[in-house]
Design an enzyme around this catalytic site. Structure first.
Site, PDB file in Angstrom:
ATOM      1  CG  ASP A 148      -1.843  -1.038   1.390  1.00  0.00           C
ATOM      2  OD1 ASP A 148      -2.053  -1.736   0.385  1.00  0.00           O
ATOM      3  OD2 ASP A 148      -2.400  -1.219   2.495  1.00  0.00           O
ATOM      4  CE  LYS A 187      -0.952 -23.732  -7.169  1.00  0.00           C
ATOM      5  NZ  LYS A 187       0.079 -24.515  -7.882  1.00  0.00           N
ATOM      6  CE  LYS A 189       5.447 -18.477  -8.362  1.00  0.00           C
ATOM      7  NZ  LYS A 189       6.817 -19.015  -8.517  1.00  0.00           N
ATOM      8  CB  CYS A 380     -24.370   3.466  24.863  1.00  0.00           C
ATOM      9  SG  CYS A 380     -23.779   5.159  24.793  1.00  0.00           S
ATOM     10  CG  HIS A 506     -20.013   1.711  25.117  1.00  0.00           C
ATOM     11  ND1 HIS A 506     -20.813   1.139  24.150  1.00  0.00           N
ATOM     12  CD2 HIS A 506     -20.121   3.045  24.950  1.00  0.00           C
ATOM     13  CE1 HIS A 506     -21.372   2.092  23.419  1.00  0.00           C
ATOM     14  NE2 HIS A 506     -20.970   3.262  23.883  1.00  0.00           N
ATOM     15  CD  GLU A 508     -19.883  -2.340  24.562  1.00  0.00           C
ATOM     16  OE1 GLU A 508     -20.446  -2.270  25.675  1.00  0.00           O
ATOM     17  OE2 GLU A 508     -20.121  -1.550  23.627  1.00  0.00           O
TER      18      GLU A 508
HETATM   19  N1  GLN Z   1     -26.236   8.393  19.911  1.00  0.00           N
HETATM   20  C1  GLN Z   1     -26.262   8.358  21.334  1.00  0.00           C
HETATM   21  C2  GLN Z   1     -25.487   9.509  21.949  1.00  0.00           C
HETATM   22  O1  GLN Z   1     -24.703  10.145  21.285  1.00  0.00           O
HETATM   23  C3  GLN Z   1     -25.745   7.035  21.844  1.00  0.00           C
HETATM   24  C4  GLN Z   1     -24.307   6.812  21.544  1.00  0.00           C
HETATM   25  C5  GLN Z   1     -23.874   5.386  21.776  1.00  0.00           C
HETATM   26  O2  GLN Z   1     -24.704   4.505  21.859  1.00  0.00           O
HETATM   27  N2  GLN Z   1     -22.598   5.154  21.845  1.00  0.00           N
HETATM   28  O3  GLN Z   1     -25.643   9.791  23.102  1.00  0.00           O
END
Ligand code: GLN
Length: 571
Positions: A148, A187, A189, A380, A506, A508
């Site tokens: 790239d 392969k 190559k 969220c 969040h 997660e």
């Molecule tokens: N759109 C919503 C906000 O800005 C939720 C954002 C999100 O889920 N990360 O508050």
């Protein structure tokens, strides 16, 4: 002084370089070394925060509020450490620094050039992080594919680094060895060509990780070794695995970590991988399963909800279960109705998101889960839609909404806070990174966490509108988490429901194999309970007997472990 391992990729993108780098990080850490991982991205965006998940997959948020590449999520999950904004360098950041310096006159009249100014700035960022994090080994992953145009300054920078530090820098190149059905053989190559391309720019790889659908026999490895100028033992096969968490074990068997420590002249014990192997076996042999619907907007993009998928794998393993994810496009749910789209699911999760499309479908999903007693987990935007739903259908404010989607809503139950009004720029206006959250004693959240205060990562603009808090509370909505030091509601839940919780942050991003997120663990437990109640324990036992060696909650796309979305734009 720190040593460096540079990970590059060749032939095609989506080879799982991030997983390879993270796996090496895990193996070196298991040998007792201090390891740091850094991702160098050749695109010109300053960070991926303004890039669409359709193109770039999930934006991973760090504790210090960086919006970063999703590979940083793998780094955290595999090495069980937290990274910061200096762990993701983009060409945009590098040029931003250089151009500001140029405008300030710092270059004293000299011509500002890619070599040495851009390459020096890249090297500065690499060595700075390695030194400040006191790493024994810094693993540097270079985004994009060799060949790239964009990645050239980065490759040139690491070429110079090798020249300066000699044996303290090692190059690992991840390539593809395709299996051609018509020829009935693999392969070599493309690998030869991509190594030749690296050598043309002055980099001779030390180790090749060869991604392949099949395992490579010694003849193939010898051939690659000869043509690519590396010893045969440095050609390590990386056959596809059903779970990304098996990759470190596979690389260890292939000898990767011992080659790296030998190559860097480090003296360590063999790694202890028992805990990791135990986790992998729990992922492979789950015993029972449940199905959870994720109702979102980017559900056909495999990488858009990466951390959620991984959090389900961790929480599943903690419950000795496999979580199957049913991807429900919120727009489809609007067309078919919640009863059809969510039929027979054991839990519903509404993830984060931006923009209006599909929003009514998500609200409908929250309503369905609330009314039918299906475990609901809102993340969220998932908190925001649950709040809107409650305001509309429990309190009776038919026109309640978030000001993100309806600036003239009768009740803006989700809104910008006073200090945010007037914001028009999209970049850099969000509440980002870690905030402390105090939990209400005795609440579902406090019980699930087993703590009274937590820290979680944020990435959003809009907030729960406190103006309506008392009225919503009087109808049964419980505020079980509040931001410490700021008047912001972080968690809502419904006590008269088997499991209904929504969080403004969040979770997660903080889930790890060794440290599964408590809210995901408890949500999956509730989903399993619902399944048991629905199907009866007999059915579940039959299922348990038959569930065999299923992989984790990876969505069923593509054979390449840890690969990126097929429509992710190459950089
Ligand atoms: N759109 C919503 C906000 O800005 C939720 C954002 C999100 O889920 N990360 O508050």
């Amino acid at each position: 002084m720190p040593k460096y391992v540079v990970v590059t990729g060749g032939v095609v993108s989506s080879l799982g370089k991030g997983i390879a780098a993270a796996s090496l990080g895990l193996l070196l850490k298991a040998r007792g070394l201090r390891v740091t991982l850094q991702k160098l991205d050749p695109y010109l965006n300053v960070d991926p925060g303004t890039m669409s998940p359709f193109q770039h997959g999930e934006v991973f948020v760090t504790d210090d509020g960086a919006e970063s590449d999703l590979d940083l999520g793998h780094y955290e999950r595999f090495t069980n450490t937290s990274v910061t904004r200096s762990h993701n360098v983009t060409a945009g950041q590098v040029y931003d620094t250089i151009l500001s310096k140029e405008r300030r006159g710092d270059y004293l009249g000299r011509t500002v050039q890619v070599i040495p100014h851009v390459t020096d700035e890249i090297k500065r960022r690499i060595t700075n992080l390695a030194l400040t994090s006191q790493a024994d080994v810094a693993i540097i992953e270079i985004g994009g594919t060799v060949g790239d145009i964009e990645s050239l300054p980065f490759l040139e920078a690491v070429r110079q680094l090798r020249l300066e530090l000699r044996r303290d820098v090692l190059f690992v190149h991840v390539t593809l060895v395709p299996y051609l059905k018509v020829a009935g053989e693999v392969k070599t190559k493309p690998t030869q060509h991509s190594v030749r391309e690296l050598r043309e720019i002055g980099i001779q790889p030390d180790i090749l990780l060869c991604r392949s659908e099949v395992s490579l026999d010694s003849e193939v490895r010898e051939k690659i070794a000869l043509f690519c100028n590396v010893p045969t033992e440095a050609v390590i096969g990386a056959a596809d695995r059903s779970s990304i968490y098996e990759v470190p074990l596979m690389f260890h068997e292939g000898g990767l970590d011992s080659l790296v420590v030998q190559g860097l002249g480090l003296d360590t014990d063999a790694p202890d991988l028992r805990v990791w192997a135990d986790f992998v076996s729990r992922v492979r042999e789950p015993g029972k399963e449940c199905e959870i619907a994720v109702v979102g907007k980017y559900t056909h993009v495999r990488d858009a909800y990466k951390s959620i998928v991984e959090a389900f794998v961790h929480a599943g393993a903690a419950n000795r279960a496999r979580v199957r994810v049913r991807w429900v496009e919120a727009g489809d749910l609007e067309t078919h109705g919640a009863a059809e789209s969510l039929a027979e699911v054991d839990g519903v999760l509404v993830p984060g998101g931006f923009g209006e499309r599909g929003i009514e479908g998500k609200i409908e999903a929250a309503r369905h889960a609330r009314e039918r007693g299906i475990p609901y987990f809102g993340l969220c935007l998932g908190l925001q839609v649950a709040t809107i739903e409650f305001a509309r259908h429990v309190v009776g404010w038919q026109e309640a909404h978030s000001s993100e989607f309806d600036a003239h809503a009768a009740q803006k139950v989700i809104d910008l806070m006073a200090d945010q009004e007037g914001i028009s720029e999209k970049g850099g206006t969000m509440r980002l990174g870690s905030y402390r959250c105090a939990l209400k004693p005795g609440s579902l959240a406090a019980r699930a966490y087993g703590r009274s205060e937590v820290e979680e990562r944020h990435r959003h603009r809009y907030e729960f509108n406190n103006k309506y808090a008392a009225q919503l509370q009087s109808r049964g909505l419980v505020f079980s988490g509040r931001c410490v030091g700021r008047d912001l509601i972080e968690i809502v839940e419904l006590p008269d429901h088997p499991w209904f919780m929504a969080v403004q942050f969040h979770p997660e991003f903080k889930s790890r194999p060794h440290d599964p997120h408590p809210l995901f663990v408890d949500f999956v437990r509730a989903a399993l309970e619902r399944r048991r109640a629905r199907l009866g324990s007999d059915a579940l036992t039959r299922e348990e007997a038959g569930s065999g060696t299923q992989p984790g909650a990876e969505p069923p796309t593509g054979p390449v472990a840890g690969a990126r979305a097929p429509n992710r734009r190459d950089v």
